[in-house]
Design a protein around this motif. Structure first.
Motif, PDB file in Angstrom:
ATOM      1  N   HIS A 116      11.013  -3.562  23.216  1.00 46.11           N
ATOM      2  CA  HIS A 116       9.705  -3.022  23.598  1.00 46.11           C
ATOM      3  C   HIS A 116       8.637  -4.112  23.705  1.00 46.11           C
ATOM      4  CE1 HIS A 116      11.664   0.768  22.609  1.00 46.11           C
ATOM      5  NE2 HIS A 116      10.653   1.398  23.148  1.00 46.11           N
ATOM      6  N   ARG A 117       9.043  -5.359  23.571  1.00 51.98           N
ATOM      7  CA  ARG A 117       8.149  -6.522  23.662  1.00 51.98           C
ATOM      8  C   ARG A 117       7.007  -6.443  22.649  1.00 51.98           C
ATOM      9  NH1 ARG A 117       7.765  -7.511  30.244  1.00 51.98           N
ATOM     10  NH2 ARG A 117      10.029  -7.709  30.557  1.00 51.98           N
ATOM     11  N   ILE A 118       7.349  -6.000  21.454  1.00 53.52           N
ATOM     12  CA  ILE A 118       6.377  -5.923  20.371  1.00 53.52           C
ATOM     13  C   ILE A 118       6.628  -7.073  19.397  1.00 53.52           C
ATOM     14  CG2 ILE A 118       5.593  -4.552  18.380  1.00 53.52           C
ATOM     15  CD1 ILE A 118       6.271  -2.032  19.979  1.00 53.52           C
ATOM     16  N   LYS A 119       5.592  -7.846  19.128  1.00 54.74           N
ATOM     17  CA  LYS A 119       5.699  -8.960  18.181  1.00 54.74           C
ATOM     18  C   LYS A 119       6.049  -8.410  16.803  1.00 54.74           C
ATOM     19  CE  LYS A 119       3.020 -12.844  16.305  1.00 54.74           C
ATOM     20  NZ  LYS A 119       1.704 -13.527  16.337  1.00 54.74           N
ATOM     21  N   THR A 120       7.058  -9.023  16.158  1.00 53.43           N
ATOM     22  CA  THR A 120       7.567  -8.480  14.899  1.00 53.43           C
ATOM     23  C   THR A 120       7.498  -9.519  13.787  1.00 53.43           C
ATOM     24  OG1 THR A 120       9.097  -7.159  16.223  1.00 53.43           O
ATOM     25  CG2 THR A 120       9.494  -7.237  13.866  1.00 53.43           C
ATOM     26  N   ILE A 121       6.948  -9.081  12.648  1.00 56.53           N
ATOM     27  CA  ILE A 121       6.767  -9.946  11.486  1.00 56.53           C
ATOM     28  C   ILE A 121       7.419  -9.283  10.278  1.00 56.53           C
ATOM     29  CG2 ILE A 121       5.071 -11.072   9.974  1.00 56.53           C
ATOM     30  CD1 ILE A 121       3.060 -10.743  12.356  1.00 56.53           C
ATOM     31  N   ILE A 122       8.120 -10.069   9.486  1.00 54.30           N
ATOM     32  CA  ILE A 122       8.699  -9.564   8.239  1.00 54.30           C
ATOM     33  C   ILE A 122       8.302 -10.503   7.110  1.00 54.30           C
ATOM     34  CG2 ILE A 122      10.856  -9.239   6.946  1.00 54.30           C
ATOM     35  CD1 ILE A 122      12.140  -8.291   9.551  1.00 54.30           C
ATOM     36  N   SER A 123       7.929  -9.916   5.977  1.00 53.57           N
ATOM     37  CA  SER A 123       7.682 -10.682   4.758  1.00 53.57           C
ATOM     38  C   SER A 123       8.793 -10.355   3.770  1.00 53.57           C
ATOM     39  CB  SER A 123       6.319 -10.316   4.170  1.00 53.57           C
ATOM     40  OG  SER A 123       6.063 -11.071   3.001  1.00 53.57           O
ATOM     41  N   SER A 124       9.406 -11.381   3.199  1.00 54.15           N
ATOM     42  CA  SER A 124      10.546 -11.206   2.301  1.00 54.15           C
ATOM     43  C   SER A 124      10.387 -12.104   1.081  1.00 54.15           C
ATOM     44  CB  SER A 124      11.846 -11.549   3.033  1.00 54.15           C
ATOM     45  OG  SER A 124      12.938 -11.644   2.143  1.00 54.15           O
TER      46      SER A 124
ATOM     47  N   VAL B 189      -3.233  -1.590   1.466  1.00 52.52           N
ATOM     48  CA  VAL B 189      -3.509  -1.584   0.034  1.00 52.52           C
ATOM     49  C   VAL B 189      -2.919  -0.348  -0.651  1.00 52.52           C
ATOM     50  CG1 VAL B 189      -5.388  -1.456  -1.670  1.00 52.52           C
ATOM     51  CG2 VAL B 189      -5.576  -3.006   0.262  1.00 52.52           C
ATOM     52  N   ASP B 190      -2.732   0.724   0.112  1.00 51.33           N
ATOM     53  CA  ASP B 190      -2.301   1.995  -0.465  1.00 51.33           C
ATOM     54  C   ASP B 190      -0.784   2.030  -0.656  1.00 51.33           C
ATOM     55  OD1 ASP B 190      -2.218   4.536  -1.445  1.00 51.33           O
ATOM     56  OD2 ASP B 190      -2.788   5.531   0.414  1.00 51.33           O
ATOM     57  N   LEU B 191      -0.292   1.180  -1.567  1.00 50.39           N
ATOM     58  CA  LEU B 191       1.148   1.044  -1.791  1.00 50.39           C
ATOM     59  C   LEU B 191       1.769   2.309  -2.385  1.00 50.39           C
ATOM     60  CD1 LEU B 191       1.111  -2.574  -3.249  1.00 50.39           C
ATOM     61  CD2 LEU B 191       1.708  -1.905  -0.922  1.00 50.39           C
ATOM     62  N   ASP B 192       0.950   3.115  -3.056  1.00 50.92           N
ATOM     63  CA  ASP B 192       1.457   4.348  -3.668  1.00 50.92           C
ATOM     64  C   ASP B 192       1.344   5.561  -2.755  1.00 50.92           C
ATOM     65  OD1 ASP B 192       2.054   2.920  -5.902  1.00 50.92           O
ATOM     66  OD2 ASP B 192       0.443   3.711  -7.147  1.00 50.92           O
ATOM     67  N   GLY B 193       0.820   5.370  -1.534  1.00 53.00           N
ATOM     68  CA  GLY B 193       0.673   6.483  -0.608  1.00 53.00           C
ATOM     69  C   GLY B 193      -0.251   7.563  -1.148  1.00 53.00           C
TER      70      GLY B 193
ATOM     71  N   LYS C 205      -3.542  -1.702  17.776  1.00 53.35           N
ATOM     72  CA  LYS C 205      -2.682  -2.794  18.227  1.00 53.35           C
ATOM     73  C   LYS C 205      -1.713  -3.249  17.141  1.00 53.35           C
ATOM     74  CE  LYS C 205      -6.284  -4.567  21.326  1.00 53.35           C
ATOM     75  NZ  LYS C 205      -7.214  -5.682  21.584  1.00 53.35           N
ATOM     76  N   HIS C 206      -2.096  -2.976  15.903  1.00 49.34           N
ATOM     77  CA  HIS C 206      -1.348  -3.513  14.758  1.00 49.34           C
ATOM     78  C   HIS C 206      -0.901  -2.376  13.854  1.00 49.34           C
ATOM     79  CE1 HIS C 206      -0.676  -6.358  11.327  1.00 49.34           C
ATOM     80  NE2 HIS C 206      -0.947  -5.268  10.636  1.00 49.34           N
ATOM     81  N   MET C 207       0.373  -2.380  13.447  1.00 47.29           N
ATOM     82  CA  MET C 207       0.907  -1.368  12.542  1.00 47.29           C
ATOM     83  C   MET C 207       1.851  -1.992  11.529  1.00 47.29           C
ATOM     84  SD  MET C 207       1.780   2.012  14.753  1.00 47.29           S
ATOM     85  CE  MET C 207       2.212   2.861  13.216  1.00 47.29           C
ATOM     86  N   MET C 208       2.018  -1.283  10.416  1.00 44.34           N
ATOM     87  CA  MET C 208       3.069  -1.619   9.459  1.00 44.34           C
ATOM     88  C   MET C 208       4.047  -0.444   9.438  1.00 44.34           C
ATOM     89  SD  MET C 208       0.879  -3.279   6.314  1.00 44.34           S
ATOM     90  CE  MET C 208       2.120  -4.405   5.680  1.00 44.34           C
ATOM     91  N   ILE C 209       5.340  -0.749   9.477  1.00 49.95           N
ATOM     92  CA  ILE C 209       6.376   0.269   9.346  1.00 49.95           C
ATOM     93  C   ILE C 209       7.284  -0.177   8.199  1.00 49.95           C
ATOM     94  CG2 ILE C 209       8.265   1.502  10.467  1.00 49.95           C
ATOM     95  CD1 ILE C 209       6.930   0.977  13.156  1.00 49.95           C
TER      96      ILE C 209
ATOM     97  N   PHE D 295       6.393  -3.336   3.872  1.00 42.60           N
ATOM     98  CA  PHE D 295       5.232  -2.740   3.201  1.00 42.60           C
ATOM     99  C   PHE D 295       5.404  -2.895   1.692  1.00 42.60           C
ATOM    100  CE2 PHE D 295       2.632   1.123   1.890  1.00 42.60           C
ATOM    101  CZ  PHE D 295       1.414   0.490   2.092  1.00 42.60           C
ATOM    102  N   ALA D 296       5.965  -1.873   1.027  1.00 49.69           N
ATOM    103  CA  ALA D 296       5.983  -1.905  -0.433  1.00 49.69           C
ATOM    104  C   ALA D 296       7.315  -2.358  -1.034  1.00 49.69           C
ATOM    105  CB  ALA D 296       5.619  -0.525  -0.994  1.00 49.69           C
ATOM    106  N   GLY D 297       8.292  -2.709  -0.220  1.00 48.86           N
ATOM    107  CA  GLY D 297       9.595  -3.104  -0.757  1.00 48.86           C
ATOM    108  C   GLY D 297      10.123  -4.369  -0.110  1.00 48.86           C
ATOM    109  N   GLU D 298      11.365  -4.699  -0.416  1.00 46.30           N
ATOM    110  CA  GLU D 298      12.061  -5.825   0.212  1.00 46.30           C
ATOM    111  C   GLU D 298      12.816  -5.296   1.425  1.00 46.30           C
ATOM    112  OE1 GLU D 298      13.560  -8.645   1.873  1.00 46.30           O
ATOM    113  OE2 GLU D 298      12.421  -9.297   0.099  1.00 46.30           O
ATOM    114  N   SER D 299      12.297  -5.603   2.604  1.00 42.19           N
ATOM    115  CA  SER D 299      12.810  -5.012   3.846  1.00 42.19           C
ATOM    116  C   SER D 299      14.282  -5.284   4.089  1.00 42.19           C
ATOM    117  CB  SER D 299      11.994  -5.519   5.042  1.00 42.19           C
ATOM    118  OG  SER D 299      10.659  -5.091   4.943  1.00 42.19           O
ATOM    119  N   LEU D 300      14.767  -6.453   3.664  1.00 49.88           N
ATOM    120  CA  LEU D 300      16.159  -6.807   3.950  1.00 49.88           C
ATOM    121  C   LEU D 300      17.170  -6.016   3.121  1.00 49.88           C
ATOM    122  CD1 LEU D 300      14.572  -9.525   5.029  1.00 49.88           C
ATOM    123  CD2 LEU D 300      16.939 -10.283   5.259  1.00 49.88           C
TER     124      LEU D 300
END
Length: 334
Positions: free
Chosen positions: A105-113, A274-278, A33-37, A85-90
């Motif tokens: 697509h009616r998907i709830k969207t969250i951004i951290s900046s 947590v796996d910021l380095d992939g 239900k939950h993803m990070m892109i 995820f690991a950068g500044e999205s904007l």
């Protein structure tokens, strides 16, 4: 009540053993239900404890046509996407288009900046239909804020927050996220006053994630500086320092990321926040022409079992918090 039940199950050894033994079809009855892109892993700041300077991952931007492909491949069960995820999205100027696509697509969207980008970029992203905008703002004064957010300017974030909150017809919830550390914990009351005066909707007091499981180089540096940054009030810390080691006292036994996933800017599928380095990549959506086949694969199932058994290196000293936001202060109803 539901949150407490989830936390109780996540810390239960019996529940963990049960999950380890479930066959893949049964385990995946709980749909994703939950993803990070990740729009980009580039950033304009040099915050302490961030892996930006040491990360071996190549830097880049996701293109809008690539994002549309990913969106078309997502399972219909996905209801929420964190578009960071690991950068500044904007820094990715196509971000408003991505938000609009998710809205369609009616998907709830969250951004951290980090709140330091030009206001016009925030306005476009908010107008595109963003549900929640989290601004990391870890100081009620210029001195405390800039001590951690290296390269950020206190006045810029204050001005941006004022303008965002005042946008006519705004539907986006504006949240200030205040990571509590030793140098700023005395400012909590002052931050409550400042957040309210700026017109924001909520203030989250969050424990710091020191990324101790991400990088050996970072871990040594973090442990060396931990005494200077861990808050004195244990309520706001997810760690204890014992015999020269940081121990995460808030780590769940059964990781919720067996039912979540991350798609990096280049299409690689990583396992968790947590796996910021992939370090652990399960596949690549562009090379394999889809996400769900990766999600359902034997490779992913094998990794899920390793996560549950704490067999992966990144799981050994994971920074994930079972209850990372220690306090939520709401200032007004929307």
């Amino acid at each position: 009540m539901l949150i407490k039940l989830k936390q109780k199950l996540s810390r239960s050894r019996i529940f963990n053993k049960l999950l380890q033994r479930l066959p893949r079809p049964v385990l995946l009855l709980n749909p994703i239900k939950h993803m990070m892109i990740e729009p980009t892993n580039l950033c304009n700041l040099q915050c302490l404890f961030c892996t930006q300077a040491t990360s071996p991952r190549p830097k880049g931007m996701m293109k809008p046509e690539e994002f549309k492909k990913i969106l078309s491949w997502l399972p219909s069960s996905v209801k929420e996407v964190q578009l960071h995820f690991a950068g500044e999205s904007l820094l990715n100027k196509e971000l408003p288009t991505m938000v609009a696509d998710l809205k369609e697509h009616r998907i709830k969207t969250i951004i951290s900046s980090n709140g330091t980008m030009p206001f016009g970029d925030y306005e476009k992203t908010i107008r595109a239909g963003l549900d929640i905008l989290i601004i990391s703002f870890d100081g009620a004064t210029k001195t405390s804020y800039e001590a951690y957010r290296r390269g950020g300017r206190f006045e810029v974030v204050v001005e941006n927050l004022k303008k965002m909150s005042a946008l006519a017809g705004r539907q986006t919830r504006i949240v200030i996220q205040f990571i509590v550390m030793r140098h700023n914990e005395h400012e909590i009351e002052k931050m409550k006053e400042l957040s309210a005066s700026l017109g924001t909707d909520e203030l989250w007091l969050k424990s710091a994630s020191l990324n101790i499981g991400c990088s050996e180089i970072m871990e040594k540096e973090i442990i060396k500086n931990a005494r200077d940054f861990l808050p004195q009030n244990p309520k706001y810390s997810r760690y204890v320092l014992s015999n020269g080691k940081l121990i995460n006292k808030d780590k769940p036994l059964s990781c919720p990321w067996i039912w979540r996933s991350v798609v990096l800017w280049n299409g690689d599928v990583a396992i968790c926040c947590v796996d910021l380095d992939g370090q652990v990549v399960v596949g690549n959506v562009f090379k394999e022409q889809g996400f769900e086949r990766i999600w359902q694969s034997d490779r992913y199932q094998s990794i899920r079992r390793k996560i549950l058994k704490k067999e992966l290196t990144i799981c050994q000293n994971c920074s994930l918090g079972d209850n990372p936001v220690k306090e939520i202060i709401k200032f007004k109803k929307r």
